[in-house]
Write a protein that holds these residues in place. Structure first.
Motif, short mmCIF file in Angstrom:
data_model
loop_
_atom_site.label_atom_id
_atom_site.label_comp_id
_atom_site.label_asym_id
_atom_site.label_seq_id
_atom_site.Cartn_x
_atom_site.Cartn_y
_atom_site.Cartn_z
N SER A 26 0.85 -1.19 0.00
CA SER A 26 0.00 0.00 0.00
C SER A 26 0.89 1.25 0.00
CB SER A 26 -0.93 -0.05 1.23
OG SER A 26 -1.73 1.09 1.32
N VAL A 27 0.89 2.00 1.08
CA VAL A 27 1.76 3.18 1.21
C VAL A 27 2.93 2.78 2.09
CG1 VAL A 27 1.92 5.59 1.91
CG2 VAL A 27 -0.23 4.70 0.96
N ARG A 28 4.08 2.59 1.46
CA ARG A 28 5.26 2.15 2.20
C ARG A 28 5.83 3.29 3.04
NH1 ARG A 28 7.69 -0.27 -3.28
NH2 ARG A 28 6.35 1.45 -4.00
N GLY A 29 6.43 2.93 4.16
CA GLY A 29 6.92 3.89 5.14
C GLY A 29 6.05 3.93 6.37
N TYR A 30 4.82 3.39 6.25
CA TYR A 30 3.88 3.36 7.36
C TYR A 30 3.63 1.91 7.78
CZ TYR A 30 2.98 8.22 6.15
OH TYR A 30 3.12 9.56 5.91
N GLY A 31 3.12 1.75 9.00
CA GLY A 31 2.75 0.44 9.47
C GLY A 31 1.57 -0.13 8.73
N PHE A 32 1.36 -1.43 8.89
CA PHE A 32 0.27 -2.12 8.20
C PHE A 32 -1.07 -1.56 8.66
CE2 PHE A 32 -2.61 -5.89 7.99
CZ PHE A 32 -2.69 -5.96 6.61
N GLN A 33 -1.88 -1.06 7.72
CA GLN A 33 -3.22 -0.51 7.95
C GLN A 33 -3.20 0.67 8.93
OE1 GLN A 33 -5.81 -3.74 9.14
NE2 GLN A 33 -5.91 -4.57 7.06
N ALA A 34 -2.08 1.40 9.00
CA ALA A 34 -1.92 2.44 10.01
C ALA A 34 -2.38 3.81 9.55
CB ALA A 34 -0.46 2.51 10.45
N ILE A 35 -2.68 4.00 8.26
CA ILE A 35 -3.04 5.32 7.74
C ILE A 35 -4.54 5.55 7.88
CG2 ILE A 35 -3.21 6.67 5.61
CD1 ILE A 35 -0.55 5.59 4.77
N GLY A 36 -4.93 6.81 8.12
CA GLY A 36 -6.34 7.16 8.13
C GLY A 36 -6.83 7.61 9.49
N PRO A 37 -8.16 7.73 9.63
CA PRO A 37 -8.74 8.19 10.91
C PRO A 37 -8.36 7.26 12.06
CG PRO A 37 -10.42 8.05 9.18
CD PRO A 37 -9.19 7.44 8.63
N ARG A 38 -8.24 7.83 13.25
CA ARG A 38 -7.85 7.05 14.42
C ARG A 38 -8.81 7.32 15.58
NH1 ARG A 38 -1.19 7.04 14.47
NH2 ARG A 38 -0.96 6.40 12.29
N ASP A 39 -8.88 6.34 16.48
CA ASP A 39 -9.74 6.47 17.66
C ASP A 39 -8.98 7.19 18.77
OD1 ASP A 39 -8.02 4.65 18.88
OD2 ASP A 39 -9.30 2.93 18.44
N PRO A 40 -9.61 7.43 19.92
CA PRO A 40 -8.92 8.13 21.01
C PRO A 40 -7.66 7.43 21.50
CG PRO A 40 -11.29 8.17 21.37
CD PRO A 40 -11.05 7.27 20.19
N ASN A 41 -7.53 6.11 21.22
CA ASN A 41 -6.32 5.39 21.62
C ASN A 41 -5.24 5.42 20.53
OD1 ASN A 41 -7.55 4.61 24.06
ND2 ASN A 41 -8.50 2.82 23.06
N ASN A 42 -5.46 6.24 19.53
CA ASN A 42 -4.53 6.40 18.40
C ASN A 42 -4.42 5.14 17.54
OD1 ASN A 42 -2.86 8.23 16.97
ND2 ASN A 42 -1.03 7.20 17.75
N ASP A 43 -5.46 4.32 17.53
CA ASP A 43 -5.51 3.14 16.66
C ASP A 43 -6.36 3.45 15.44
OD1 ASP A 43 -3.97 1.47 18.29
OD2 ASP A 43 -5.71 0.98 19.55
N PRO A 44 -5.99 2.95 14.26
CA PRO A 44 -6.79 3.21 13.05
C PRO A 44 -8.16 2.56 13.15
CG PRO A 44 -5.11 1.56 12.63
CD PRO A 44 -4.83 2.08 14.00
N ILE A 45 -9.14 3.18 12.51
CA ILE A 45 -10.50 2.65 12.54
C ILE A 45 -11.04 2.36 11.14
CG2 ILE A 45 -11.08 3.72 14.74
CD1 ILE A 45 -12.40 5.99 13.22
N GLY A 46 -10.23 2.60 10.09
CA GLY A 46 -10.68 2.31 8.73
C GLY A 46 -11.67 3.34 8.22
N GLY A 47 -12.17 3.12 7.00
CA GLY A 47 -13.09 4.07 6.42
C GLY A 47 -13.87 3.50 5.27
N ARG A 48 -14.66 4.38 4.62
CA ARG A 48 -15.53 3.97 3.51
C ARG A 48 -14.95 4.29 2.15
NH1 ARG A 48 -21.41 5.71 3.42
NH2 ARG A 48 -20.65 7.75 4.08
N SER A 49 -13.84 5.02 2.10
CA SER A 49 -13.23 5.32 0.79
C SER A 49 -11.71 5.33 0.92
CB SER A 49 -13.74 6.66 0.24
OG SER A 49 -13.46 7.71 1.14
N LEU A 50 -11.07 5.15 -0.22
CA LEU A 50 -9.62 4.92 -0.24
C LEU A 50 -9.02 5.61 -1.45
CD1 LEU A 50 -6.92 3.21 0.23
CD2 LEU A 50 -8.02 1.45 -1.15
N THR A 51 -7.85 6.24 -1.25
CA THR A 51 -7.06 6.80 -2.35
C THR A 51 -5.61 6.41 -2.13
OG1 THR A 51 -8.54 8.70 -2.61
CG2 THR A 51 -6.32 8.89 -3.53
#
Length: 662
Positions: free
Chosen positions: A557-582
């Protein structure tokens, strides 16, 4: 003077050239002198004493070339024409060939350089006898090679002189006239009917062409091949016959052909075996009964049978058909070991280690019904599955798959324990036959227990989802290589209508579009780029199971970042995913040295809550990769860094896998 010669395809080029040289024995030699008078018997020799093994040898006979005294040359710079050096004295020599500048045949020069005795030992210390022998061998070699391209009157002489203090061997060539074909005949070819003209053109040797052994042999091979391609399975092509006329410098060529009658494909015939029946072999074949016979289809079938992995050898040959005008295809198979064990090991920053082991019986349910047991153990994934797979299902490269799987996923965004039943029918591409269009139709039933975080409060929650999906895909591949493309482009689309039951029943559709392009910049650099867009329509993000949302980040995907780590995050700073992707990627694949390559890359992407992808607020990553181009595909090591990291992103990310990133 005339001579008649012939050659057979299997004897090789050297044999053909020697055959062409045979009639020259008469004209190349001067008229023989009358036989000498019978010599008188020698006088009786008295008994000789025993030879002393330490006594020196008597002088050897002359070599035909005066050998200069190199010691006198070295001392005075001049040669004593009457002096001779010891035959065992070693020295280095040079050589040159004069008189062949007008011969532009690159293959002639390549062969001489590859076979020349003088060239092979140039620079080695050699004595007089060795140099003389090599010169004579090269004279013979030149005569043979020249006759192979039509120079039957060539005269070659050799001489040795001292230049710059060491011997120089000179081969002086007088090629003479290159013989041309006065007529070319193919008796019997007219019986091929409307194919006769095309077959004659395939021979590609015509009147006024040089008497070139390579071109005649190549034309004969192409004629045989075209007879097979144009519907003549039982054609016979005799050895070409050449008649040389030294008086006129001309030659005639004749090649007898018996086409044997045109045929169309009949049936596939196979004796009983444990692998395939004749019906299944016909499904694999790319020809249908009634189509014009061609040998390429047989070669393709033979390779495809081996490609199944359960056949060690396949004999595929034409036989007279049961119906007039047809040719049946007789197939005999030898089985290969049906069981295999395979493994895969990978690593990615954020994803951790992932190891996979498969055990497969490829023909447990004939024909080609395989069973696979698969296990995955990793930092974030543990799973097991049982897979039934039938290859070449009702057609070539159509795959029917059914799977039962149990998986436990521990991602930064969620934890899910999932049981699934799925099936898929697809048309696949292969290294053996890379296809332009591929597709898949599937169905999936999923029960998943999933845990994530409520975005607004940060509190954990646990939900159970029951999901039904009908995933489909369509892909166009216009690239030049499946594993390591250097030019062309690829387009792919995926649509998955889904119904989810969690509290209430609702539906949505997941859509993804992929495109990639490849451009060669010289012989050592390939510029590659890709774009990926995705959307989920019909349901809010929070209602969709976390395991079914879009995520970004990682080695694919986007190299340089952790696996599935990009995008909106919850209060614990964990990714939560989304409905669209670029996502975007650009890299330069540079061949460095040997099988190794260097790949600088730049990636960008993001996940959005909205249902349509955007091109703003992108996360960027850059880095460099190392490629090892093995026989089974590139081995990839990428090291990247985020350019505009979010809180908690690592400064360096490493990815190891098989194959290019895209």
């Amino acid at each position: 003077m005339t001579g008649r010669i012939g050659w057979h395809e299997g004897r090789g080029l050297a044999a053909m050239m020697l055959a062409l040289a045979l009639p020259e024995a008469a004209w190349a030699q001067a008229a023989p002198p009358p036989p000498p008078a019978e010599p008188a018997p020698p006088p009786p020799v008295p008994d000789s004493p025993m030879l002393d093994p330490n006594a020196p040898l008597a002088p050897l006979p002359g070599l035909g070339v005066d050998w200069p005294d190199l010691s006198k040359v070295a001392a005075t710079g001049a040669e004593d024409a009457t002096a001779k050096t010891d035959i065992t004295e070693l020295t280095r020599y040079d050589y040159r060939i004069e008189g062949i500048d007008g011969i532009t045949d690159a293959l002639f020069l390549q062969r001489f350089n590859g076979l020349s005795a003088l060239k092979a030992h140039a620079g080695d210390p050699s004595n007089a006898a060795q140099i003389d022998r090599r010169a004579r061998e090269d004279v013979t070699l030149l005569q043979m090679l020249l006759r192979g391209i039509g120079y039957y009157d060539a005269r070659i002489s050799s001489s040795i002189a001292i230049e710059s203090g060491k011997p120089r061997v000179t081969l002086l060539v007088e090629p003479g006239t290159q013989y041309k074909l006065e007529s070319v005949a193919a008796p019997g070819l007219a019986s091929a009917g409307d194919q006769a003209s095309a077959l004659r053109d395939a021979f590609a040797v015509g009147v006024n062409a040089p008497v070139d052994a390579d071109k005649i042999a190549g034309g004969t091979a192409e004629l045989r091949a075209q007879l097979g391609e144009r519907g003549f399975p039982f054609a016979q092509v005799e050895e070409p016959s050449v008649v040389i006329d030294h008086a006129t410098g001309k030659a005639t060529l004749s090649i007898a052909v018996d086409p044997g009658g045109a045929r169309v494909f009949g049936q596939v015939i196979a004796p009983p075996n444990k692998l395939f029946n004749a019906r299944h072999i016909q499904q694999i074949a790319r020809f249908k009964p009634g189509q014009r016979y061609n040998t390429t289809a047989l070669d393709d079938l033979r390779r495809a049978l081996i490609q199944t992995g359960i056949v060690s050898s396949a004999e595929v040959k034409p036989v007279e058909g049961a119906k007039p005008g047809t040719v049946d295809i007789a197939v005999a198979l030898q089985p290969a070991p049906p069981r295999t064990i395979a493994g895969e090991l990978g690593y990615g920053t954020g994803e951790g280690i992932r190891a996979e082991v498969d055990w497969t019986h490829r023909n447990l349910f004939p024909p080609e019904g395989g069973l696979t047991l698969r296990g995955v153990a990793g930092t974030q994934e543990q799973s097991g599955s049982v897979i039934f797979r039938r290859n070449n299902f009702n057609g070539r490269d159509r795959i029917l798959t059914a799977q039962v799987a149990l998986a436990n996923l521990n991602r930064p965004a969620f934890r899910a324990t999932t049981f699934s039943l799925s099936g898929r029918l697809e048309r696949q591409t292969t290294i053996f036959f890379q296809k332009k269009w591929t597709w898949s139709l599937g169905a999936e039933l999923v029960a998943s227990d999933e845990r994530d975080i409520i975005e607004a409060t940060g509190e954990p929650r646990r939900r159970t989802f029951f999901i039904g999906a009908l995933p489909t895909s369509l892909t166009y591949d216009g690239s030049d290589d499946l594993l390591n493309p250097t030019k062309g482009f690829r387009l792919g689309g995926r649509l998955s209508p889904e119904v989810s039951l969690q509290g209430s029943t609702f539906g949505y559709a997941s859509i993804q579009f992929d495109a990639s392009g490849y451009k060669s910049l010289g012989s050592r650099v390939v510029l590659a780029g890709r774009v990926r867009l995705g959307t989920i329509l019909g349901a809010p993000r929070d209602a969709i199971a976390p395991s079914r949302r879009f995520y970004a980040g990682g080695g694919a995907s986007v190299r340089g970042y952790g696996f599935q780590a990009i995008g909106p995050r919850d209060p614990n700073n964990d990714p939560i995913g989304g409905r669209s992707l670029t996502e975007f990627s650009l890299e330069a694949r540079i061949k460095a040295f040997g099988p190794f390559g260097i790949v600088p890359f730049f990636d960008a992407g993001n996940i959005y809550t909205a249902d349509l992808p955007k091109f703003s607020d992108l996360q960027y990553g850059a880095g460099v990769g190392l490629r090892y181009y093995s026989s089974f595909g590139p081995i990839r090591i990428d090291v990247g860094t985020p350019i505009n990291p979010q809180r908690g992103d690592p400064r360096i990310a490493v990815y190891v896998s098989l194959g290019q990133a895209f």
